[in-house]
Design an enzyme around this catalytic site. Structure first.
Site, mmCIF file in Angstrom:
data_model
loop_
_atom_site.group_PDB
_atom_site.id
_atom_site.type_symbol
_atom_site.label_atom_id
_atom_site.label_comp_id
_atom_site.label_asym_id
_atom_site.label_seq_id
_atom_site.Cartn_x
_atom_site.Cartn_y
_atom_site.Cartn_z
ATOM 1 C CE LYS A 67 9.970 37.065 36.782
ATOM 2 N NZ LYS A 67 9.099 36.531 35.721
HETATM 3 C C1 LIG Z 1 8.057 35.706 35.973
HETATM 4 C C2 LIG Z 1 7.195 35.317 34.859
HETATM 5 C C3 LIG Z 1 5.936 34.738 35.093
HETATM 6 C C4 LIG Z 1 5.426 34.488 36.475
HETATM 7 O O1 LIG Z 1 5.226 35.689 37.172
HETATM 8 P P1 LIG Z 1 4.992 35.663 38.751
HETATM 9 O O2 LIG Z 1 5.084 37.084 39.159
HETATM 10 O O3 LIG Z 1 6.124 34.825 39.306
HETATM 11 O O4 LIG Z 1 3.671 35.045 38.987
HETATM 12 C C5 LIG Z 1 5.150 34.401 34.000
HETATM 13 N N1 LIG Z 1 5.586 34.592 32.740
HETATM 14 C C6 LIG Z 1 6.780 35.141 32.475
HETATM 15 C C7 LIG Z 1 7.205 35.298 31.054
HETATM 16 C C8 LIG Z 1 7.632 35.523 33.517
HETATM 17 O O5 LIG Z 1 8.827 36.087 33.256
#
Ligand SMILES: *Cc1c(COP(=O)(O)O)cnc(C)c1O
Length: 311
Positions: A67
């Site tokens: 993120k």
């Molecule tokens: C946010 C996240 C996901 C999911 O990603 P999306 O974009 O919400 O589909 C999967 N794995 C990890 C480690 C994440 O931080």
């Protein structure tokens, strides 16, 4: 043309094509936050693990969640705009574990910004919970809710859409925004690392220009996968986007059977809480792209009222 460019230069190049109304200098400062990643020259190292298998390492930012790739520059830009326009913002975030820490990190102590972050109490890892609850800056508020991630995200969406909530904030001169991938500002930065992964394969001489590839994406809210979907639409030769789920595999159902059915589903807690999601926000954007506004609205209404949709 992209081969000689750095991650930051490619980001600026691609963002320019979206004609975003933000000064170049601000964009440059925003993407310079990638310099704070483990390796400033390579914020997303592409590692080869087998002859034809690579991992795009997206965990080298300050909170270790992918993120950071979007939230670091996005936080800078939003706070800059708020200061420039002399506006105060309340940023809402719902998290299953990773969005929360990344949101708090990017907005901590930023002028003109306040953050309220909802997480499912007991639904995140201990590290993630501590990353949030030990955040000291006084412009953030972290709230553990009795419920799961879907409950947190649906509270967020209700607040975003509520005229009375907006009115109450307006009276105090506060505007409302979101840090989740319901905010397109997140998705736009998540297109770029998919393109960069291809550039990295080209740079390492592992693929020929134009040669197609598969990408495998662990998915919850479908933001990361949506970034790849848009990258493909922009010309990146992705042959297939493979979606990885855990036991909350409603996206697997949708893709293999064409049906999204919440009626017999309960969210189950797993050791991969970032994927413990049943109401996957960005599916709406794919439906919109494939089926247009009217049909998407019908389908989303059906999902809300009848708990299923059949595209
Ligand atoms: C946010 C996240 C996901 C999911 O990603 P999306 O974009 O919400 O589909 C999967 N794995 C990890 C480690 C994440 O931080």
């Amino acid at each position: 043309m992209l081969l000689k460019k750095s991650y930051k230069e490619i980001t600026l190049d691609i963002l320019k094509r979206f004609n975003i109304d933000i000064e170049e200098e601000i964009m440059q400062k925003a993407v310079s936050l990638y310099d704070t990643f483990d390796d400033a020259n390579d914020p997303t190292p592409l590692k080869q693990i087998e002859d034809d298998l690579f991992v795009n390492e997206l965990y080298h930012g300050p909170t270790r969640a992918f993120k950071d790739m979007a939230l670091q520059p996005f936080g800078y830009i939003l706070s800059h705009l708020a200061q420039k326009l002399n506006e105060e913002y309340l940023i809402l975030a719902a998290t299953s574990g990773d969005t929360g820490p990344a949101t708090l990190d990017t907005f901590a102590n930023k002028p003109n910004i306040k953050v309220a972050c909802l997480y499912p109490d007991g639904g995140t890892s201990d590290v993630q919970r501590l990353q949030m609850t030990t955040q000291k800056s006084d412009n953030v508020k972290v709230i553990g809710i009795h419920g799961n991630f879907d409950d947190a995200q649906s509270a967020l969406k209700t607040l975003l859409a509520s005229p009375t909530f907006k009115e109450a904030l307006e009276k105090k001169g506060i505007k409302l925004s979101a840090a989740n991938s319901v905010n397109f500002g997140r998705i736009i930065f998540q297109i770029i690392y998919h393109i960069y992964a291809y550039v990295a394969m080209l740079k390492q001489g592992k693929i020929k220009n134009g040669e197609p590839f598969y990408t495998i994406i662990p998915s919850g809210n479908f933001g990361n996968a949506l970034g790849a979907y848009y990258a493909k639409k922009m010309g990146l030769p992705i042959e297939k986007i493979l979606i990885a789920s855990n036991i909350n595999n409603i996206l697997t159902d949708l893709i293999t059977t064409g049906v999204y059915d919440l009626r017999h589903r309960h969210l189950l807690q797993t050791t991969s809480p970032a994927m413990d999601i049943l109401i996957s926000s960005n599916v709406e954007r794919v439906l919109f792209d494939k089926l247009g506004a009217t049909r998407t609205k019908e389908l989303m209404d059906s999902l809300k009222e009848k708990k299923h949709l059949y595209p």
